[in-house]
Structure formats: C-alpha cells, structure tokens
Design an enzyme around this catalytic site. Structure first.
Site, short mmCIF file in Angstrom:
data_model
loop_
_atom_site.label_atom_id
_atom_site.label_comp_id
_atom_site.label_asym_id
_atom_site.label_seq_id
_atom_site.Cartn_x
_atom_site.Cartn_y
_atom_site.Cartn_z
CG ASP A 201 -3.62 -5.03 4.61
OD1 ASP A 201 -4.16 -4.55 3.48
OD2 ASP A 201 -3.87 -5.20 5.50
CD GLU A 270 -6.02 -2.10 1.44
OE1 GLU A 270 -6.92 -2.75 0.23
OE2 GLU A 270 -5.92 -2.34 2.20
#
Length: 537
Positions: A201, A270
């Site tokens: 993330d 990401e």
C-alpha cells in the site's frame, strides 16, 4: 511457457474481507468466510488472491491503520484461521498475497504510543516529527489526502507529526534504519508463514523530503486524478516532497532482496505520484518490485485514445519492468458505473471490460464483484462509514459505494453475505445480479469465467508484447505477439454498432473469442460493447 514466474500475466483477485463473506453473524466479513468461498474463487480461473488488511487495527481507516502487523484483528478471526485459509488456497492452486501498509501505522500502535511521549525515548525518531514555525504553525504546507493539513500537533512532545492520510495514521520515519529493519522484519513474519507475496500500500510514501520543503502550487487546469477534484485541496499541489523520494529505491532494493530469499514470492506496489507511470516503470526495474500498478485506469477517462496512450506511455518507459492493471478496487467508484455510457450500466459492457483488462499486456487485479458486473452502490449519508466520504459529502461520497457486501444470493435480505444487518447495506441492485442468478451461459459471471480459463491457455496473452493498431474512436485494437504467434484484440467501447474491415490489418483472421461479433467476408460487425480476439497466423 516453461520457467515463467507465476505472477507474470497472473489474474489477482482482490478480496475486501469486511465485505466478502460473514461466517459468524456479526455483519462483518472475516477470514473463515473467505475460506468458505475459496472454491468459488478458484473456479473463476484466477491465479492468486490479494486480501486487503485483516491485521489488528482500531479501524479508523478500516484496517489500513495497523496497530499490530503480526496478528489478526479479532473482527476477522485468528492466526489459525489465516493458516487454514493459506493451506486451502494452496491446495486449490491459488497463490495468496496480503496487504502490507509500510509507510504509516495506527496512532494506537505501540511504536507511536512510545514515540509521542518524549523526544529522547528509544522510539523518539521512529515517526516524522518536526518543530513548529516561529508563529506556531506547521513546519510546511503539506496536505493530507483526506483533506486539510498533513501535520498534527502533539502536546507531549511540543511538535507536529506527519500524516499523509488520517490524523490517526502517523507516518513512519524511514530515514531511520531501525524503522526500515522493523518493516522488513514484519514482512518476513508473513513470508515465514507461507504467503506468496504482498500488495504494498502507498509504497512510494515511505520516505519524505528531509528538508521538509514546501510543495509548489499546481495550476487549476492540472488539478485532477485519483478522485482529487477541485473540492479537495490535496489537488492544489505538486506532491514533490511528501512522497516518491529517491531514498525509497534503496529500501525497495532491500525489500526485494528479502523476498528473493523466499522463492516464488512477489511484490505488487500501489503507486500514486505526480508521474505514476514513470514511477511505476522505475520501481519495477530488475531487482526491485516484481509488479506495480497505478491509478491511470481508476479515473473517469475511458475512451480508446486514452487507454492506448496510457499503455503505450508505460510501455515506452518500462524497459524490463512488468506492469499490472486494474479497472476497479476498494478506493474508487466501480468501473461499471464510472465508465458507463450515457449513464446506463450495462452487463454487456461489464463483460467486455473484463476481457479488455485480461488482454492488455501485464498482470491484472480484479476486484471482488467485477466478475458479476456490479455497479456502484448509492449509500445515503446517514449510513456512510468512510471518513473520506463523510468529510467531502456531497461532492464526493467516499469509497463505501464500492465496498458494499458481496451478493451471493438474490432472494435473501442480506444477499447471502450475512444473517444479520451488514456493516454496509446489501443493495437491491446488487441482489438481482447475485452469484446464484448468474449460472446461465452468457451472464457476466459465466462469460468472465470462460474467458479467464481460456486466457490461461494463451501464452500470447500471458507473456506477449503489445502493439496498437490505428483505429478510430470508439474502437480499440492491438496486437499481442509471442514466439511467432499473433493475436488481434478488437473492442467496441461504445453503446452503438460499428463495423471494421480487416483487409488492411489482418486478412484471413480467425475469431477465437467472438464476444458477439459477426464476420461478413473480411468485415467485423461489432454490436454495442462487442469484442473479438482473432488469430492472424
């Protein structure tokens, strides 16, 4: 395709555990619920699952605010439940990737509770602390993605701490080598447990500019992307200094070196930066992340020219890196609604988009429910859970509309997700396209499943190069080529009928995946949202 890494060309099915399946009747999905549905997932023809955070957390941001990286939140089950999930998934031939949120923690994490107490404790330098300006204001102009200043005052230390997201998500100081090692140790905890990889993330947010320089202003005409419309001040800046720092590359090298000790594992980053495609290419070079994905296809732009430009732009920068693409995830409006033509959600379009995603060069992430063609749910303000949406209502309604419960059964009050009221409502428009209603051939579910299984048999789609052909809007066409084999992929992105002569681009081509397209002579007749994958050998 011998000796090709499993992640190249893989279909990665994203599970948002709160909303997938509730096994214990508390209205919230959990790990045992996922275990119960693994046969369904394996039957889809996907290669791996990515499970969004299930770690201990106060749930201010629904698990992306972690208070213990090495344990399961009781809301989702236990470590034993995760081990059982891992074993069953592996027995079904599924790889298991889990989220890792490395750049920040919860403000309830033991590290932060210690760090905030004083300026001289063992964890004092583990977070990004800064003195105020002489007038008491924050040290610079950095902004939080969730709105407002990215600095929060802490009276115990008489300093501000940085939070790129919620105030309850303080940023770790990765300039401290101890923090980097602690993050790697947490990753290795799960590698030792047997996971096959990680979705990382906000991986480009780990490091900040040590000089704390102000971000420059962004002209109004450029304030767009990833939902940061003009009503969010985050869009008012070029984010040159609060993320994507050069020091991050050395940490990624160390992270990759750790994964290389565990064969057959992979890292998917990401990436959201000022030039996400360039960062994606940089971060996926050999010796760094195996895969990267950005938000270019998670916007409202959906015409053929934009799709072509985006893929070509990345391909021109990528070198030996490997891409991963997504049309939807847990942070953005569902693609069936976002890319709907004339405001009308179409099952035919949903099927076509799943095929298009699977034909572009790279690996793909398919968010739960995309195989059903789910639309964005309309959640009234009084039922909102997402702090992002609550803050920006009504201009931006947040992320709850794509996080509603997975619909398993049509004729069930809670869509077969739970036996009690779910944390977000199970909406009627989803029940009518529930899993049990889509067992007949031609449904979005069955069409997608058939395509994914067929795709596994096509090395050209899994590993081939991509080259676009000149077609006029709204038609999109490209070649996939691999070891002397060639496929032509053609898509009608509109709700109108179009025809295409193949004389100049693929004479004597044979349809392999017709997508409703009829051939007359050497002319393709494409119905609304029709597609065709043709062999040109």
């Amino acid at each position: 395709m011998n000796n090709v890494e499993w992640w190249r060309g893989a279909v990665i099915y994203q599970i948002y555990p709160r909303s997938f399946a509730d096994s214990n009747a508390d209205g919230i999905g959990d790990l045992p619920g996922i275990v119960d549905k693994l046969d369904y997932i394996a039957d889809l023809g996907v290669d791996a699952i990515w499970i969004s955070p299930f770690f201990k957390s106060p749930m201010a941001d629904f698990g992306y605010d972690i208070s213990d990286y090495r344990d399961v939140d009781p809301m989702f089950g236990t470590l034993a439940d995760f081990d059982r999930l891992l074993d069953k998934a592996h027995n079904l031939g599924l790889k298991v990737m889990i989220d890792q949120v490395l750049s920040h923690t919860s403000d309830q994490h033991a590290w932060f509770l210690e760090s905030r107490e004083s300026r001289d404790n063992p964890k004092a330098d583990w977070y990004v602390w800064a003195d105020p300006r002489p007038d008491g204001t924050p040290p610079n102009n950095w902004l939080s993605i969730f709105g407002g200043c990215a600095w929060q005052w802490e009276p115990r230390r008489g300093q501000y701490y940085l939070h790129n997201f919620l105030t309850s998500q303080p940023d770790l100081n990765f300039h401290n080598p101890e923090v980097q090692q602690a993050a790697l140790d947490n990753v290795e905890f799960w590698l030792k447990r047997g996971v096959d990889g990680f979705r990382l993330d906000a991986i480009n947010f780990c490091f900040h500019d040590k000089q704390l320089r102000d971000n420059p202003a962004k002209p109004e005409a450029e304030r767009s992307g990833r939902g940061f419309s003009n009503d969010n001040p985050y869009a008012f800046q070029y984010h040159w200094y609060n993320n994507t720092q050069p020091e991050n590359l050395a940490f990624i090298d160390d992270l990759r070196a750790l994964l290389d000790k565990y064969p057959d594992t992979a890292a998917l980053g990401e990436i959201s930066s000022e030039d996400s495609l360039a960062t994606m290419a940089e971060y996926t070079q050999p010796g760094r992340l195996h895969l990267g994905y950005s938000f270019e296809f998670l916007t409202d732009d959906s015409d053929a020219g934009y799709i072509r430009h985006t893929v070509e732009n990345l391909e021109n920068k990528l070198g030996q890196g490997w891409p991963c693409w997504a049309f939807s995830n847990h942070d953005v409006k569902r693609v069936a609604t976002r890319w709907a033509r004339n405001g009308e959600v179409s099952a035919t379009q949903a099927s076509m988009l799943n095929v298009l995603l699977g034909c572009i060069r790279g690996s793909i992430c398919m968010y739960q429910g995309e195989e059903l063609g789910l639309s964005e749910a309309d959640i009234p303000y009084e039922l909102l859970q997402d702090p992002y949406g609550i803050t920006f209502w009504p201009n931006f309604k947040g992320r709850d509309g794509c996080r509603t419960p997975m619909p398993w059964l049509q004729n069930d009050e809670f869509a077969g997700f739970s036996t009690v009221t779910p944390w977000l409502p199970a909406v009627d428009e989803h029940k009518v396209v529930a899993v049990d209603t889509q067992q007949a051939a031609g449904s979005v579910l069955q069409s997608t499943k058939a395509f994914l299984h067929w795709r596994k048999t096509q090395p050209v789609l899994l590993a081939g190069d991509i080259r676009f052909t000149e077609l006029s809007e709204p038609l999109l066409g490209f070649w996939r080529e691999y070891e002397g084999k060639r496929l032509l992929c053609v898509f009608n992105l509109s709700a109108d009928v179009h025809s295409l002569s193949l004389d100049a681009i693929a004479s004597n081509a044979v349809q392999l995946a017709p997508g409703g397209v009829e051939v007359s002579g050497n002319t393709l007749h494409l119905p609304p949202f029709g597609y065709s994958v043709l062999s040109a050998d």
